[in-house]
Design a protein around this motif. Structure first.
Motif, mmCIF file in Angstrom:
data_model
loop_
_atom_site.group_PDB
_atom_site.id
_atom_site.type_symbol
_atom_site.label_atom_id
_atom_site.label_comp_id
_atom_site.label_asym_id
_atom_site.label_seq_id
_atom_site.Cartn_x
_atom_site.Cartn_y
_atom_site.Cartn_z
ATOM 1 N N ARG A 40 0.816 -1.141 0.022
ATOM 2 C CA ARG A 40 0.115 0.126 -0.012
ATOM 3 C C ARG A 40 0.827 1.292 -0.086
ATOM 4 O O ARG A 40 0.446 2.399 -0.515
ATOM 5 N N ILE A 144 -8.731 -2.790 -7.932
ATOM 6 C CA ILE A 144 -7.888 -2.202 -6.804
ATOM 7 C C ILE A 144 -8.333 -2.801 -5.357
ATOM 8 O O ILE A 144 -9.495 -2.541 -5.217
ATOM 9 N N SER A 182 -2.764 3.258 -6.087
ATOM 10 C CA SER A 182 -2.355 2.304 -6.789
ATOM 11 C C SER A 182 -1.513 2.244 -8.186
ATOM 12 O O SER A 182 -1.934 3.278 -8.910
#
Length: 271
Positions: A40, A144, A182
């Motif tokens: 992340r 995502i 992302s």
């Protein structure tokens, strides 16, 4: 033309630099997660070197001007406006070079509500200079992982700038989109461009995963980053990312207009 002094004053007044809204706690949390290689926070980067939290604090102190003291654990973070200005000059030089050679470019943002106008002005100027502004994979789905689980988004372009939308979002062309870190959108875009037989971008401009994802794949990539986005600065330190401009990436969208004027003037692309 906007002077360096006037831009410095604006950076401080708008809290793009100086004391910014990003908290020290947020930044330190990101450094801890990056050290643990949490995807992340890696946002598409695969670091070559081992980075612990102290290494990251030292890097961010050097690149952004945040406190180098690991005992400083709370309060607002700080960005040195001089570092922002130096990076903006390097950013402008790359824009000018791309325009001069009429490069093929790809622009994308994970901060459409804040930064779309900044990138769109660059796309307009580069297109006017003879550059090809790519829009591959428009309408493609991108899955995502978010804190709410796996979500499907649609890749879209507004004024030449890529962003992702939720499937039930308003129709294409509107300047709204989802916030994302992302790298998957840029991977989808680049894969679609390759599958179509090209052209591929000679320069990728953006933020978050757009920069790290493209840089990790070997494309020249540069963009903007806040103090809680260490991946871009690590990418720059490791030679994967070309230029990173340290600033608060979530202030009002109109506060970025003086930066746009400054970059286009420096790049000899003022309209």
């Amino acid at each position: 033309m906007l002077s360096v002094g006037a831009l410095r004053a604006h950076l401080l007044a708008a809290r793009l630099a100086g004391r910014v809204a990003t908290s020290r706690e947020e930044s330190l949390r990101s450094y801890r997660l990056f050290a643990a290689r949490d995807p992340r926070v890696l946002i598409g980067l695969d670091p070559e070197w081992a980075w612990n939290q102290r290494d990251l604090i030292e890097l961010m102190a050097d690149k952004c001007g945040v406190s180098a003291d690991p005992r400083h654990v709370e309060g607002d973070d700080v960005i040195d406006p001089e570092r922002t200005l130096v990076a903006l000059d390097a950013f402008s030089e790359r824009i000018e070079a791309a325009a001069r050679r009429r490069a093929t470019v790809l622009l994308g943002t994970g901060h459409p509500h804040r930064l779309l106008g900044f990138y769109a002005a660059l796309a307009d100027a580069l297109s006017s200079a003879g550059c090809t502004v790519l829009t591959p994979a428009q309408g493609h789905c991108v899955d995502i992982t978010t804190r709410f689980g796996l979500r499907t988004y649609n890749l879209d372009y507004v004024r030449g700038v890529a962003l992702v939308r939720e499937p039930d979002a308003p129709s294409s062309g509107r300047a709204t989109g989802a916030h994302t870190h992302s790298p998957l959108p840029v991977r989808v875009a680049l894969a679609a461009a390759a599958e179509a037989g090209g052209p591929l971008p000679e320069l990728v401009i953006g933020d978050h995963g757009w920069v790290c994802g493209a840089g990790q794949l070997g494309f020249e990539a540069m963009g903007l980053a806040d103090t809680d986005d260490p991946a871009l600065f690590v990418g720059e330190a490791e030679g994967v990312v070309a230029v990173v401009v340290p600033l608060d990436d979530a202030v009002r969208s109109d506060y970025y207009r003086p930066l746009t004027r400054y970059v286009l003037n420096r790049a000899c692309l003022s309209q």
